[in-house]
Scaffold this motif. Structure first.
Motif, short mmCIF file in Angstrom:
data_model
loop_
_atom_site.label_atom_id
_atom_site.label_comp_id
_atom_site.label_asym_id
_atom_site.label_seq_id
_atom_site.Cartn_x
_atom_site.Cartn_y
_atom_site.Cartn_z
N TYR A 1 -5.33 0.97 -0.77
CA TYR A 1 -5.94 0.44 0.19
C TYR A 1 -7.39 -0.04 0.00
O TYR A 1 -7.95 -1.08 0.38
N LYS B 1 -2.71 -4.89 6.37
CA LYS B 1 -1.37 -4.55 5.50
C LYS B 1 -0.84 -3.16 5.93
O LYS B 1 0.38 -3.14 5.86
N SER B 2 -1.84 -2.12 6.10
CA SER B 2 -1.19 -0.76 6.13
C SER B 2 -0.68 -0.88 7.45
O SER B 2 0.50 -0.19 7.57
N ILE C 1 -2.28 5.53 -2.77
CA ILE C 1 -2.29 4.98 -1.39
C ILE C 1 -3.69 4.44 -1.20
O ILE C 1 -3.94 3.34 -0.71
N GLU D 1 2.65 -2.27 7.28
CA GLU D 1 4.05 -1.59 6.56
C GLU D 1 4.21 -0.53 7.40
O GLU D 1 4.57 0.63 6.58
N VAL E 1 -7.03 3.09 9.27
CA VAL E 1 -6.30 2.02 9.62
C VAL E 1 -6.51 1.56 10.91
O VAL E 1 -7.03 0.27 11.21
N ILE F 1 0.83 -1.04 -0.22
CA ILE F 1 0.10 -0.05 0.04
C ILE F 1 0.92 1.11 -0.03
O ILE F 1 0.61 2.25 -0.56
N LEU F 2 1.88 1.29 0.65
CA LEU F 2 2.92 2.43 0.78
C LEU F 2 4.08 2.50 -0.15
O LEU F 2 4.53 3.45 -0.14
N TYR G 1 -4.02 6.88 8.45
CA TYR G 1 -3.97 5.96 9.55
C TYR G 1 -4.93 5.92 10.85
O TYR G 1 -5.56 5.05 11.27
#
Length: 176
Positions: free
Chosen positions: A149, A160-161, A145, A164, A94, A64-65, A90
């Motif tokens: 996502y 996943k975020s 991004i 990372e 997230v 993602i990043l 985030y």
């Protein structure tokens, strides 16, 4: 008027407490804005749960990043804006979807989320004062991004975020 020196003293102490970095905090420069935060504390919390979080990531072929839409190439003038947007990403997307059955992991996620929330607030105040505007490059990076996502289901994308997070922390540390 007798209360004025006391009020001034209390106001001064309040400002000192709110603007003085605490032990372990470092100053980071994001374009026109500076923020004190404890990356060491955030990284320690993340390291404690990293293996657990990354083991929950079913899709290892997608990031993602990271590259090719790397944060490392963001212009200095866009760093305030993109950092604020990433903290918002985030906090809003997230952390709220990263819940596990493990209370230790959940406490660490909550602690990291609180650190991001605090940094986002500080950056937001600075952005308002400095009139930071996002450039086209940082806007495109954030769009990519978000597309990465939103291409996954919410829980997988959040895990996943979070997995990372070291990519983002490395980028932040280069902002010193």
């Amino acid at each position: 008027m007798r209360g004025s020196p006391l009020l001034l003293c209390l106001f001064s102490m309040s400002c000192w407490v709110n603007f003085t970095p605490t032990a372990g905090d470092k100053i980071f420069h994001f374009g026109a804005c500076t923020v004190s935060m404890s990356i060491t504390e955030i990284r320690a919390g993340f390291t404690a749960i990293k293996a657990n979080i990354q083991s929950r990531d079913p899709i290892r072929t997608l990031s993602i990043l990271s590259h090719p839409h790397s944060l490392h190439k963001v212009k200095s003038s866009d760093r305030c804006c993109i950092t604020h947007q990433l903290f918002t990403f985030y906090v809003d997307k997230v952390f709220k979807h990263c819940r596990t059955e493990d209370s230790f992991v959940n406490r660490k996620i909550s602690s990291i989320a609180n650190s991001f929330l605090s940094a986002r607030r500080k950056l937001g105040q600075c952005r308002e004062q400095s009139n930071c505007v996002c450039g086209e490059e940082s806007t495109e990076k954030l769009k990519q991004i978000l597309a990465n996502y939103e291409g996954l289901n919410v829980t997988s994308a959040a895990m996943k975020s979070l997995g990372e997070l070291d990519i983002l922390l490395d980028w932040i540390e280069r902002s010193r």
